[in-house]
Motif scaffolding. Structure first.
Motif, PDB file in Angstrom:
ATOM      1  N   GLN A  43      22.008  53.182  33.822  1.00  0.00           N
ATOM      2  CA  GLN A  43      21.782  53.806  32.911  1.00  0.00           C
ATOM      3  C   GLN A  43      20.257  54.020  32.863  1.00  0.00           C
ATOM      4  OE1 GLN A  43      23.285  50.994  33.029  1.00  0.00           O
ATOM      5  NE2 GLN A  43      22.910  49.682  31.283  1.00  0.00           N
TER       6      GLN A  43
ATOM      7  N   PHE B 167      18.123  54.937  35.219  1.00  0.00           N
ATOM      8  CA  PHE B 167      17.673  55.909  36.313  1.00  0.00           C
ATOM      9  C   PHE B 167      16.612  56.695  35.713  1.00  0.00           C
ATOM     10  CE2 PHE B 167      17.979  59.839  38.894  1.00  0.00           C
ATOM     11  CZ  PHE B 167      17.869  59.005  40.069  1.00  0.00           C
ATOM     12  N   ASN B 168      15.504  56.450  36.260  1.00  0.00           N
ATOM     13  CA  ASN B 168      14.238  57.487  35.917  1.00  0.00           C
ATOM     14  C   ASN B 168      13.487  56.856  34.587  1.00  0.00           C
ATOM     15  OD1 ASN B 168      14.420  59.572  37.788  1.00  0.00           O
ATOM     16  ND2 ASN B 168      14.835  61.139  36.116  1.00  0.00           N
TER      17      ASN B 168
ATOM     18  N   LEU C 228      32.813  64.734  31.604  1.00  0.00           N
ATOM     19  CA  LEU C 228      32.664  64.928  32.983  1.00  0.00           C
ATOM     20  C   LEU C 228      33.168  66.310  33.399  1.00  0.00           C
ATOM     21  CD1 LEU C 228      32.586  62.030  35.917  1.00  0.00           C
ATOM     22  CD2 LEU C 228      33.833  64.489  36.328  1.00  0.00           C
TER      23      LEU C 228
ATOM     24  N   THR D 134      33.682  68.465  36.717  1.00  0.00           N
ATOM     25  CA  THR D 134      33.724  68.504  38.394  1.00  0.00           C
ATOM     26  C   THR D 134      33.886  70.006  38.746  1.00  0.00           C
ATOM     27  OG1 THR D 134      34.844  66.385  38.135  1.00  0.00           O
ATOM     28  CG2 THR D 134      34.616  67.614  40.475  1.00  0.00           C
TER      29      THR D 134
ATOM     30  N   ARG E 274      18.935  64.354  35.001  1.00  0.00           N
ATOM     31  CA  ARG E 274      18.613  63.449  35.801  1.00  0.00           C
ATOM     32  C   ARG E 274      19.468  63.715  37.138  1.00  0.00           C
ATOM     33  NH1 ARG E 274      18.936  57.353  32.851  1.00  0.00           N
ATOM     34  NH2 ARG E 274      21.180  57.996  32.966  1.00  0.00           N
ATOM     35  N   LEU E 275      18.915  64.186  38.102  1.00  0.00           N
ATOM     36  CA  LEU E 275      19.403  64.120  39.547  1.00  0.00           C
ATOM     37  C   LEU E 275      19.881  62.957  40.180  1.00  0.00           C
ATOM     38  CD1 LEU E 275      20.337  66.793  41.248  1.00  0.00           C
ATOM     39  CD2 LEU E 275      18.177  66.586  42.441  1.00  0.00           C
ATOM     40  N   ARG E 276      21.071  62.753  40.275  1.00  0.00           N
ATOM     41  CA  ARG E 276      21.406  61.220  40.742  1.00  0.00           C
ATOM     42  C   ARG E 276      21.699  61.416  42.326  1.00  0.00           C
ATOM     43  NH1 ARG E 276      23.887  58.040  36.827  1.00  0.00           N
ATOM     44  NH2 ARG E 276      24.080  56.519  38.539  1.00  0.00           N
ATOM     45  N   ASN E 277      21.302  59.927  42.714  1.00  0.00           N
ATOM     46  CA  ASN E 277      21.838  59.750  44.046  1.00  0.00           C
ATOM     47  C   ASN E 277      22.872  59.356  44.425  1.00  0.00           C
ATOM     48  OD1 ASN E 277      21.170  57.325  42.933  1.00  0.00           O
ATOM     49  ND2 ASN E 277      19.249  57.005  44.035  1.00  0.00           N
TER      50      ASN E 277
ATOM     51  N   ALA F 236      27.596  59.088  42.354  1.00  0.00           N
ATOM     52  CA  ALA F 236      28.283  59.805  41.606  1.00  0.00           C
ATOM     53  C   ALA F 236      28.058  59.302  40.131  1.00  0.00           C
ATOM     54  CB  ALA F 236      29.941  59.755  41.945  1.00  0.00           C
ATOM     55  N   PRO F 237      27.840  59.809  39.154  1.00  0.00           N
ATOM     56  CA  PRO F 237      27.557  59.204  37.865  1.00  0.00           C
ATOM     57  C   PRO F 237      28.812  59.102  37.053  1.00  0.00           C
ATOM     58  CG  PRO F 237      26.810  61.623  37.801  1.00  0.00           C
ATOM     59  CD  PRO F 237      27.434  61.444  39.179  1.00  0.00           C
ATOM     60  N   GLY F 238      28.817  58.183  36.138  1.00  0.00           N
ATOM     61  CA  GLY F 238      30.062  57.743  35.357  1.00  0.00           C
ATOM     62  C   GLY F 238      29.631  58.352  33.824  1.00  0.00           C
ATOM     63  N   ILE F 239      30.679  58.732  33.086  1.00  0.00           N
ATOM     64  CA  ILE F 239      30.184  58.910  31.663  1.00  0.00           C
ATOM     65  C   ILE F 239      29.475  58.023  30.978  1.00  0.00           C
ATOM     66  CG2 ILE F 239      31.859  60.814  31.198  1.00  0.00           C
ATOM     67  CD1 ILE F 239      33.647  58.668  29.826  1.00  0.00           C
TER      68      ILE F 239
ATOM     69  N   ASP G 178      27.201  56.099  32.093  1.00  0.00           N
ATOM     70  CA  ASP G 178      25.656  56.124  32.374  1.00  0.00           C
ATOM     71  C   ASP G 178      24.862  56.771  31.436  1.00  0.00           C
ATOM     72  OD1 ASP G 178      26.642  54.760  34.702  1.00  0.00           O
ATOM     73  OD2 ASP G 178      26.179  56.683  36.203  1.00  0.00           O
TER      74      ASP G 178
ATOM     75  N   PHE H 203      24.987  65.606  39.966  1.00  0.00           N
ATOM     76  CA  PHE H 203      25.045  65.151  41.426  1.00  0.00           C
ATOM     77  C   PHE H 203      25.940  66.132  42.232  1.00  0.00           C
ATOM     78  CE2 PHE H 203      27.655  62.285  44.364  1.00  0.00           C
ATOM     79  CZ  PHE H 203      26.637  61.943  45.184  1.00  0.00           C
TER      80      PHE H 203
ATOM     81  N   THR I  20      27.287  67.918  45.629  1.00  0.00           N
ATOM     82  CA  THR I  20      27.645  67.236  47.029  1.00  0.00           C
ATOM     83  C   THR I  20      27.886  68.536  47.842  1.00  0.00           C
ATOM     84  OG1 THR I  20      28.347  65.466  46.248  1.00  0.00           O
ATOM     85  CG2 THR I  20      29.089  66.263  48.493  1.00  0.00           C
TER      86      THR I  20
ATOM     87  N   ILE J  18      30.523  70.546  45.491  1.00  0.00           N
ATOM     88  CA  ILE J  18      31.435  69.956  44.615  1.00  0.00           C
ATOM     89  C   ILE J  18      30.069  69.216  44.011  1.00  0.00           C
ATOM     90  CG2 ILE J  18      32.908  68.143  43.936  1.00  0.00           C
ATOM     91  CD1 ILE J  18      33.062  68.495  47.120  1.00  0.00           C
TER      92      ILE J  18
ATOM     93  N   ILE K 175      28.797  67.455  39.942  1.00  0.00           N
ATOM     94  CA  ILE K 175      29.421  66.797  39.153  1.00  0.00           C
ATOM     95  C   ILE K 175      28.318  66.576  38.140  1.00  0.00           C
ATOM     96  CG2 ILE K 175      30.172  64.372  38.184  1.00  0.00           C
ATOM     97  CD1 ILE K 175      31.739  64.340  41.078  1.00  0.00           C
TER      98      ILE K 175
ATOM     99  N   ASP L  39      41.985  68.365  42.187  1.00  0.00           N
ATOM    100  CA  ASP L  39      41.429  67.577  41.268  1.00  0.00           C
ATOM    101  C   ASP L  39      42.164  66.202  40.808  1.00  0.00           C
ATOM    102  OD1 ASP L  39      38.189  67.825  40.107  1.00  0.00           O
ATOM    103  OD2 ASP L  39      39.728  66.817  38.723  1.00  0.00           O
TER     104      ASP L  39
ATOM    105  N   ASN M  39      34.857  54.548  30.671  1.00  0.00           N
ATOM    106  CA  ASN M  39      33.952  55.298  31.581  1.00  0.00           C
ATOM    107  C   ASN M  39      34.945  56.131  32.401  1.00  0.00           C
ATOM    108  OD1 ASN M  39      31.940  55.588  33.249  1.00  0.00           O
ATOM    109  ND2 ASN M  39      31.575  53.906  34.223  1.00  0.00           N
ATOM    110  N   PHE M  40      34.392  56.922  33.292  1.00  0.00           N
ATOM    111  CA  PHE M  40      35.274  57.928  33.958  1.00  0.00           C
ATOM    112  C   PHE M  40      34.275  58.386  35.074  1.00  0.00           C
ATOM    113  CE2 PHE M  40      36.598  62.368  34.934  1.00  0.00           C
ATOM    114  CZ  PHE M  40      38.097  61.769  35.311  1.00  0.00           C
ATOM    115  N   LYS M  41      34.509  58.298  36.480  1.00  0.00           N
ATOM    116  CA  LYS M  41      33.885  58.762  37.376  1.00  0.00           C
ATOM    117  C   LYS M  41      34.721  59.375  38.749  1.00  0.00           C
ATOM    118  CE  LYS M  41      31.599  54.650  37.908  1.00  0.00           C
ATOM    119  NZ  LYS M  41      30.933  53.836  38.682  1.00  0.00           N
TER     120      LYS M  41
END
Lengths: 347, 347, 347, 347
Positions: B52, B54-55, C246, C248, C277-280, C282-285, C287, C297, C299, C308, C310, D179, D203-205
């Motif tokens: 959370q 991040f950045n 989220l 996809t 934020r460009l994450r490195n 897979a983010p969760g909600i 976060d 994110f 892929t 894909i 997200i 999905d 959460n959800f990811k």
């Protein structure tokens, strides 16, 4: 048990207890569901209201008016408080036995009912006929009953947590605290702010502090067991789960006690009760979910000289629908566990 | 308040209190985070452990060894019980004030600690120096402290539910029951069967019956307020939610009481405490989630002649991290609400 | 920024976006809340509807009629679709800027609106005036707008997941699938079967298959970015959580691609956007819960030759209230992050 | 069906599929559980690991070494991938039939297995013997099998969502997106950060993007049905619920289609499959929880010219344990629904 199946009616199909009754009775080997009623959904398939029954119980819902025209062995009333009483009055001569899942006949008298429910009672004569349907305490009377008042969910868990102590008249009067926690299905199927997901999820709160109706039901039954009046402090809370009640009961005793003796008292009291499990560790509500079990765990606190007794049930089953089926089994002389042998669904 | 920001260290970054401290301190106008430590993650960005951030807070984690080499105003110890004490001993002459979020200095003495924590205490001299960091009770002593023992989560909610009655010596000894319910974050960040989703979700159970460590912390503080020893019955339960503690406290009183008088006693006691809210209805844990509030709701039950007092907090904030920041504000003569004005996040 | 605070109105207080607006604006350094309206609760303290504000925002709710009598800088409309349009029409000459959180002015024209919302539009002239309030795409136009149509929650997440690819016209037309999942607050504060706890908890389902209104909003915006029409398959689902979306998204591309190039395209597109934020990973909600962030994110699947992508947001914040505040900041030339620097609340 | 009960072994008792197998087999009228094994808990009562079985299944756990000494009809392997294969090899000549719930024999060959599982396979000969245990597709081959590879949970739901279209060779190659969303029990009983309550709850990811092992299992089976190779895009996500998988599958078709025709294709394909329910509205995972049902709901989107097909199962039942029991019924010529008639537990 005859080969003739019992013909049953479920009156009130839209709520959770109605659908749980249908689930249990559909797989009960000695039962045939003759009719399910719902005034607001006449003609709709039952599975429209409860899609989990799709392809398995699609019979159309009927009006309660049809009940009196049918040949029935037992009628389950899955109706709100204040509504059941009228049907009991109306159907008293039908020949069918009645199991009422509402609170309309659980208390000792019209006066007590009207004080705690703040509602006129239309069929006071029913109080003398109705048997309180807690099988662990009243199996014999239930077997002979024509009208059973199926206990409340909180009272079932609360009474079973303390009954062995009251039965031996060990409890110091005025000392009992029952701190109870229930899943949301206890609040019913109706959509309102209380049942809105966002008010329940990740939340927890007390309600009905110092005035919940189940208080008097617990007091009357525990007092009855002990043979003297009792007053208890009962506080319900709302858990962010679908099912389950956990009750934490506290009591001071009149005599000396230790853990071994306490366990023995409970073991003896529940020795022939197949659905009360005396646990060896603190039970969670998920240990009984989807089953007819009541798990009980009494602790003696040497430091504070108090009993802490925890019990858990599935509020829709042991606290409502499976208790009703248990009562039916007793009333029709079937083996008491028939149709009730579900292992809890966990996780 | 000088324009110089306070230079702070957070020791122990992997847990929930570590990350909540970082969240609060990052947006605190008078604070600069100098170092965050984690022995098992040295070199990793803080946001790797807690995405959370991040950045927003990507600084590398360091070893606690670095702390003594730095110029710091205050050190927050977010470490397990039994680990904090060694750091307090080691860093006692550093000049920095220490706020310890563990249980190592909350009790009155080495003997009491060792009995209830079943662990040798390595720095007993700390007990005489440490101030119990409950701002509503000890704001002045906290302001002068060099070492603050930040209270436990359950004790914070429990003490605040009953303090006004103890302060007036109204409580009948031996009558107090504290039935407490906590969200899962109280069990910590470590993965084990207790914290496995499937054991928590849709579940609810009691634990630590008749022996939880927080019992003695509550007893010492409530006894201290009243000026005499007290014994309470404390039973914690685990809620299937992330955050929040709700405490339902029961007490008999030595004198006559009514609702109006009871409300007045609480109102008076908490009149200048900005983060205690005396509610006019039963509070839920979500009413305080994400905030530093403690909501309190006392009820007089005329029928049973007992007090039922309910309090709710966010266990990670008022029960840990925001309480620590509140203590820091007091210790450095900042306005006490600085950086703590979050409205609860609901729903 | 002047020292004069912006005077704001929140019209529509009972819903989740109304209370979230109040929460954000209460702690916004350049804002003063002048009035909050709710037709059905006139005279009640705001905190009666939203107890989390107890002691912090207890001002009485007023009728929307009062708005036109006041000196205001900005009006936030937190009203249902079909209701907002009348107020926009009525208040168009008040001098205050309007930020409309409903769907009434998000689409390109009256015709498109009436087709997808199945409702007459009473103020079609508004379509030409309204600016689509997605700051990452239209910051300059927003700065000059008098009427901002605050984007839908699903469109915000969906557009941000794919915008970089559409901006470069890389997407193969007809290939885009957007499989979206939202927390329950997206369904609103109204109690009905959809929002009943027992229908949401432990459940998950799709809704609005092949016809959800947000489809056209996404298509118009993504098409606008690319400079050509586009059709997407959009399927929303309901998550058993309070907050969070989220998305996809799947797409085929017209050109060759690899992971490095894909990341670069997104990094470049979002380089000066502080809240994407460009994450490195897979983010969760969770976060982003409680924050204004949109985490993305993308892929590249070499095996299937598809993207894909997200993205996650807090549907009540980046999907509604904080986006509105972001737009206000832009419209009044405040630093865009003012009052929006919340770190996500996790856990 | 003879009066002799089938003697069964459950190998691997600690996980969720082990306990679900025990729950189903305990109430199966034609089964007697001879042995349950767990290497790490030898000697402990089964109910110590799974307290829901307290008083109902308290038999001591044994070592797998005991299995070969016993007279058994069927062995269920509820073991991790990579462990099962050794037991299959070891017990191939015992005479008992084997139902393996792991992934060790689901794929077509050693090479495919080793590529996707990144693990050496120790018993490649098993691939030729093993029958893929999806009763809706392979009932006859299952009836004759000595070794059944019980399908993965995601593949079960995914294949059933699309099989009717593949069987008619209607699917445009390269167009399929699956999905998928699963409850947490799919991640197993092991305590680790992934299964920690605070990482799952609210959460959800997504996970396993572009590389999950179930992808190839789905591709091989769907390709097999169509008689040609197929590639699908499969993305799993983690839901904050205990049980349930919902799959949203998207496909373009080679031919013209409409809703009526689509429904007919599915109805015909599943006409004699008692546990696949072709629904008339979008199903939720709770509609099948605790049951062996797979509910399927295909939609034709005229606007986008695509199929959206949704299917739901209980991942521990139709996705594991009840599918295994279904396979056992077929292998021993029992009526296929024996012991599997549970109505879903809802709410």
């Amino acid at each position: 048990m005859s080969h003739q199946k019992l013909k049953v009616a479920i009156v009130g199909a839209s709520g959770f207890t109605g659908s749980e009754l249908a689930r249990l009775l559909l797989n009960h080997p000695d039962v045939s569901i003759s009719i399910i009623t719902s005034e607001s959904h006449v003609g709709k398939p039952f599975s429209d209201l409860h899609p989990q029954f799709f392809n398995r119980l699609d019979i159309p819902l009927e009006s309660a008016d049809q009940v009196s025209k049918m040949d029935l062995d037992v009628i389950f009333l899955a109706l709100p408080h204040g509504v059941s009483m009228d049907f009991v009055a109306k159907w008293k001569d039908l020949g069918a036995k009645i199991i009422d899942l509402s609170g309309d006949f659980r208390l000792s008298s019209k006066d007590v009912y009207e004080e705690w429910y703040q509602k006129k009672h239309s069929y006071p004569i029913g109080f003398s006929e109705a048997v309180y349907g807690l099988p662990e305490l009243f199996a014999k009377k239930i077997a002979d009953a024509r009208l059973v008042a199926n206990p409340g969910c909180y009272p079932t868990a609360s009474i079973l947590s303390l009954a062995p102590l009251y039965a031996k008249q060990l409890v110091e009067e005025g000392s009992v605290i029952i701190d109870a926690k229930s899943g949301l299905t206890g609040a019913g199927v109706k959509a309102n702010p209380t049942t809105h997901f966002s008010n329940v999820n990740e939340n927890f709160k007390a309600y009905g502090i110092a005035g919940h109706r189940h208080t008097i039901e617990i007091e009357e039954q525990l007092g009855g067991i002990a043979g003297s009046n009792t007053t208890v402090q009962f506080t319900p809370h709302l858990l962010p789960v679908d099912r389950g009640i956990l009750v934490t009961s506290y009591a001071k005793l009149k005599t000396e006690m230790n853990q071994e003796k306490l366990t023995e008292i409970y073991a003896e009291y529940y020795q022939d009760k197949p659905f009360v499990r005396l646990r060896n560790q603190a039970p969670g509500i998920k240990d009984v979910r989807g089953s007819h079990f009541c798990d009980v765990f009494p602790t003696w606190d040497e430091r504070t000289q108090k009993v802490i007794s925890i019990s858990v049930i599935d509020n829709l089953l042991k606290g409502a629908a499976s208790q009703a089926v248990h009562n039916m089994n007793l009333m029709f002389d079937l083996p008491e566990a028939t149709g009730l042998n579900h292992i809890p669904l966990k996780p």
